[in-house]
Design a protein around this motif. Structure first.
Motif, mmCIF file in Angstrom:
data_model
loop_
_atom_site.group_PDB
_atom_site.id
_atom_site.type_symbol
_atom_site.label_atom_id
_atom_site.label_comp_id
_atom_site.label_asym_id
_atom_site.label_seq_id
_atom_site.Cartn_x
_atom_site.Cartn_y
_atom_site.Cartn_z
ATOM 1 N N PRO A 1 0.817 -1.218 0.000
ATOM 2 C CA PRO A 1 0.000 0.000 0.000
ATOM 3 C C PRO A 1 0.848 1.264 0.000
ATOM 4 N N LYS A 2 0.201 2.396 -0.252
ATOM 5 C CA LYS A 2 0.886 3.684 -0.290
ATOM 6 C C LYS A 2 1.293 4.168 1.097
ATOM 7 N N TRP A 3 0.634 3.653 2.155
ATOM 8 C CA TRP A 3 0.840 4.188 3.500
ATOM 9 C C TRP A 3 1.483 3.159 4.415
ATOM 10 N N GLU A 4 2.356 3.641 5.277
ATOM 11 C CA GLU A 4 3.040 2.748 6.220
ATOM 12 C C GLU A 4 2.088 2.224 7.297
ATOM 13 N N ASN A 5 1.032 2.974 7.601
ATOM 14 C CA ASN A 5 0.100 2.582 8.672
ATOM 15 C C ASN A 5 -1.153 1.900 8.140
ATOM 16 N N ALA A 6 -1.067 1.357 6.937
ATOM 17 C CA ALA A 6 -2.253 0.790 6.281
ATOM 18 C C ALA A 6 -2.823 -0.402 7.038
ATOM 19 N N PHE A 7 -1.980 -1.273 7.592
ATOM 20 C CA PHE A 7 -2.458 -2.477 8.271
ATOM 21 C C PHE A 7 -3.333 -2.112 9.468
ATOM 22 N N ALA A 8 -2.876 -1.162 10.257
ATOM 23 C CA ALA A 8 -3.657 -0.719 11.421
ATOM 24 C C ALA A 8 -4.916 0.012 10.990
ATOM 25 N N ALA A 9 -4.810 0.852 9.964
ATOM 26 C CA ALA A 9 -5.969 1.624 9.499
ATOM 27 C C ALA A 9 -7.056 0.719 8.946
ATOM 28 N N MET A 10 -6.666 -0.325 8.235
ATOM 29 C CA MET A 10 -7.627 -1.285 7.692
ATOM 30 C C MET A 10 -8.390 -1.983 8.815
ATOM 31 N N GLN A 11 -7.677 -2.379 9.861
ATOM 32 C CA GLN A 11 -8.329 -3.045 10.978
ATOM 33 C C GLN A 11 -9.257 -2.096 11.738
ATOM 34 N N GLN A 12 -8.844 -0.850 11.879
ATOM 35 C CA GLN A 12 -9.679 0.130 12.570
ATOM 36 C C GLN A 12 -10.966 0.381 11.793
ATOM 37 N N PHE A 13 -10.857 0.487 10.469
ATOM 38 C CA PHE A 13 -12.049 0.654 9.626
ATOM 39 C C PHE A 13 -12.999 -0.523 9.826
ATOM 40 N N ALA A 14 -12.452 -1.732 9.839
ATOM 41 C CA ALA A 14 -13.282 -2.929 10.006
ATOM 42 C C ALA A 14 -14.031 -2.899 11.337
ATOM 43 N N LYS A 15 -13.334 -2.544 12.394
ATOM 44 C CA LYS A 15 -13.947 -2.512 13.716
ATOM 45 C C LYS A 15 -15.054 -1.459 13.794
ATOM 46 N N GLU A 16 -14.873 -0.347 13.079
ATOM 47 C CA GLU A 16 -15.884 0.712 13.095
ATOM 48 C C GLU A 16 -17.069 0.380 12.191
ATOM 49 N N VAL A 17 -16.786 -0.144 11.000
ATOM 50 C CA VAL A 17 -17.871 -0.336 10.040
ATOM 51 C C VAL A 17 -18.798 -1.476 10.464
ATOM 52 N N LYS A 18 -18.318 -2.397 11.295
ATOM 53 C CA LYS A 18 -19.196 -3.498 11.714
ATOM 54 C C LYS A 18 -20.348 -3.014 12.593
ATOM 55 N N HIS A 19 -20.246 -1.796 13.099
ATOM 56 C CA HIS A 19 -21.342 -1.205 13.869
ATOM 57 C C HIS A 19 -22.397 -0.566 12.963
ATOM 58 N N HIS A 20 -22.105 -0.477 11.665
ATOM 59 C CA HIS A 20 -23.002 0.216 10.733
ATOM 60 C C HIS A 20 -23.557 -0.686 9.632
ATOM 61 N N VAL A 21 -22.952 -1.849 9.431
ATOM 62 C CA VAL A 21 -23.328 -2.748 8.336
ATOM 63 C C VAL A 21 -23.644 -4.118 8.927
ATOM 64 N N PRO A 22 -24.737 -4.777 8.488
ATOM 65 C CA PRO A 22 -25.164 -6.041 9.103
ATOM 66 C C PRO A 22 -24.110 -7.136 9.110
ATOM 67 N N LYS A 23 -23.349 -7.269 8.022
ATOM 68 C CA LYS A 23 -22.366 -8.354 7.937
ATOM 69 C C LYS A 23 -21.037 -7.811 7.418
#
Length: 202
Positions: free
Chosen positions: A144-166
């Motif tokens: 990826p273009k960003w050094e912090n991509a792995f952490a950012a991807m996981q953070q997005f997943a943890k947040e979006v699971k509160h907004h999307v059924p699956k």
């Protein structure tokens, strides 16, 4: 030649909105050709506008498909406004099936803000490419273009699971069994299911 914005894969209808992507994955299907699953070329002359997307949808009856999947030759959230507008439009059409987004989970880095809440009510399923179980392997495989991509991807997943059924993580079976076990541990820690996908060069 007309651009391929919508293309069928079995009983699913796929939506190709952009060729832009902040990653350069070692196993990306774009390395194998200009289409996927027997489609016409998915390389777009330009990112389509909403009118071009609506015109593409006019050729299909959504009730004939089991799922509408946003996944093309780029990262769909690169075209976030169009992605959300198209999802809203699809829901307004008769017979709209469940709607899924396949993403690398880097929308927050792409747009410089938390985006999770914007997917609420628009997607039934979000599939996030975890790709690896460790940051070092993720960076080597995903590039990826960003050094912090792995952490950012996981953070997005943890947040979006509160907004999307699956919400699910995916890895492709080209990685080692040890890496798949490590990926399972990451998924378990986030409380998100992991799906191991079979690699296809088509």
């Amino acid at each position: 030649m007309a651009m391929t914005i919508l293309y069928p894969v079995g009983k699913q209808l796929y939506v190709n909105l952009t060729n832009r992507c902040p990653c350069n994955c070692t196993f990306c299907i774009r390395n194998n050709g200009d289409g996927a699953y027997g489609s016409d070329s998915l390389w777009l002359e330009h990112d389509p506008d909403f009118e071009e997307v609506k015109a593409a949808f006019a050729d299909y009856d959504l009730s004939e498909w089991t799922e509408l999947v946003f996944c093309g030759f780029g990262e769909p959230t690169e075209a976030l406004p169009l992605l959300l507008q198209t999802a809203d439009y699809a829901h307004s059409l008769p017979g709209c099936p469940p709607v899924r987004l396949n993403t690398n989970g880097l929308a927050d880095l792409i747009h410089g803000r938390s985006t999770a809440a914007e997917f609420a009510g628009r997607f039934d399923v979000i599939s996030i490419s975890l790709n690896a179980g460790t940051e070092a392997e993720y960076m080597a495989v995903t590039r990826p273009k960003w050094e912090n991509a792995f952490a950012a991807m996981q953070q997005f997943a943890k947040e979006v699971k509160h907004h999307v059924p699956k919400v699910m993580f995916t890895v492709v079976d080209v990685i080692s069994k040890a890496e798949i076990r490590a990926a399972q541990a990451v998924a378990d820690a986030a409380g998100i299911p992991l799906r191991v996908r079979e690699y296809t060069a088509d």
